[in-house]
Scaffold this active site. Structure first.
Site, mmCIF file in Angstrom:
data_model
loop_
_atom_site.group_PDB
_atom_site.id
_atom_site.type_symbol
_atom_site.label_atom_id
_atom_site.label_comp_id
_atom_site.label_asym_id
_atom_site.label_seq_id
_atom_site.Cartn_x
_atom_site.Cartn_y
_atom_site.Cartn_z
ATOM 1 N N HIS A 1 -4.187 1.078 11.664
ATOM 2 C CA HIS A 1 -4.831 2.323 11.597
ATOM 3 C C HIS A 1 -5.991 2.692 12.678
ATOM 4 O O HIS A 1 -6.877 3.440 12.426
ATOM 5 C CB HIS A 1 -5.294 2.561 10.148
ATOM 6 N N ASP B 1 6.796 -5.526 12.648
ATOM 7 C CA ASP B 1 5.216 -5.834 12.343
ATOM 8 C C ASP B 1 5.111 -7.637 13.015
ATOM 9 O O ASP B 1 5.944 -8.197 12.850
ATOM 10 C CB ASP B 1 5.263 -6.174 10.486
ATOM 11 N N GLY C 1 4.947 -1.086 10.589
ATOM 12 C CA GLY C 1 4.067 -1.601 9.493
ATOM 13 C C GLY C 1 4.564 -1.906 8.175
ATOM 14 O O GLY C 1 4.920 -1.260 7.218
ATOM 15 N N PHE D 1 0.975 -1.129 0.187
ATOM 16 C CA PHE D 1 -0.102 0.158 -0.157
ATOM 17 C C PHE D 1 0.916 1.428 -0.077
ATOM 18 O O PHE D 1 1.114 2.031 1.030
ATOM 19 C CB PHE D 1 -0.915 0.094 1.470
ATOM 20 N N SER E 1 4.202 -3.865 17.791
ATOM 21 C CA SER E 1 4.880 -2.720 18.169
ATOM 22 C C SER E 1 5.286 -2.368 19.493
ATOM 23 O O SER E 1 6.145 -1.804 19.675
ATOM 24 C CB SER E 1 4.012 -1.721 17.142
ATOM 25 N N ASP F 1 3.329 3.504 10.020
ATOM 26 C CA ASP F 1 2.352 3.019 8.811
ATOM 27 C C ASP F 1 1.950 1.548 9.370
ATOM 28 O O ASP F 1 1.720 0.678 8.439
ATOM 29 C CB ASP F 1 3.044 3.003 7.571
#
Ligand code: SAH
Ligand code: MG
Length: 214
Positions: free
Chosen positions: A139, A66, A41, A15, A119, A136
């Protein structure tokens, strides 16, 4: 961005639009001589190629964190689900094998170092100032805020905080990354510097960059 690595980045699953990726690469090229960069991420390594390409050119190391089990929006039934990334034995996502192959193909195994885990857990044990932090990860509000709390205070003075998927207007996208950007500005530890698309760069000035000192 060298053509061979750009081709790898464009071919990788993930992405990261090309213009934002090239922007990330430029910022990383400026920052990496001052210390390591860290990405929250990884997914399949697409943005890590843009960061790793900078490390290959100017020297330096990129860490990427991640758990490789995907965010909420990557799970079955959600918008960004990719059924080919489900581990048949456990019935959950596993992006780690694809990441590994992607980085090996790009020839960036010496530059891009994977940290596999949550994280918050990795951040709690982290002890190294960062020249660049790229947020990133998840979300959802909780995860986006945790990424700031856990990592932002490691950005060195003059360092870059880069936040992806920042949309001011709810009709353009989810709000948590924008809330994190607002929090960074409100902290006075960061000043807005540059923006390309949904990618916003802030510069660390001084002050208290987060409420959790690890
Ligand atoms: N940078 C990638 C996209 C990242 S997608 C690209 O360029 O394509 C977001 C990633 O964050 C997912 O892979 C997900 O597994 C990870 N993630 C979400 N919440 C997390 C958490 N709490 N700890 C670690 N990783 C997390
Ligand atoms: Mg993103």
């Amino acid at each position: 961005m060298p053509a061979d690595l750009l081709a790898h980045a464009l071919a990788a699953k993930g992405f990261m639009p090309e213009d934002e990726g090239e922007f990330l690469h430029r910022v990383a090229s400026e920052r990496l001589p001052h210390g390591p960069a860290l990405e929250v991420g990884t997914y399949c390594g697409k943005s890590a190629i843009y960061l790793g390409a900078a490390a290959r050119e100017v020297g330096g190391t990129v860490f990427t964190v991640d758990h490789h089990r995907g965010s909420e929006e990557n799970q079955a039934g959600w918008e960004h689900h990719d059924a080919t990334l489900v581990d048949a034995e456990f019935g959950v996502m596993d992006t780690l094998p694809i990441f590994r192959r992607t980085i090996a193909r790009a020839g960036l195994e010496d530059q891009v170092i994977a940290l596999v885990g949550r994280s918050t857990t990795v951040a709690r044990h982290w002890r190294t100032p960062l020249s660049l932090l790229f947020i990133d990860g998840g979300h959802a509000e909780e995860h986006a805020q945790n990424d700031y709390s856990g990592w932002a205070h490691w950005v060195m003075p003059g360092g870059a905080l880069v936040i992806h998927d920042v949309f001011e207007r709810p009709e353009d996208g989810g709000q948590p990354p924008y809330h994190v950007w607002l929090r960074a500005v409100a902290s006075k530890a960061f000043e807005p510097a540059r923006t390309v698309g949904s990618m916003r760069v802030l510069t660390r000035v001084a002050g208290d960059a987060g409420d959790s000192a690890g």
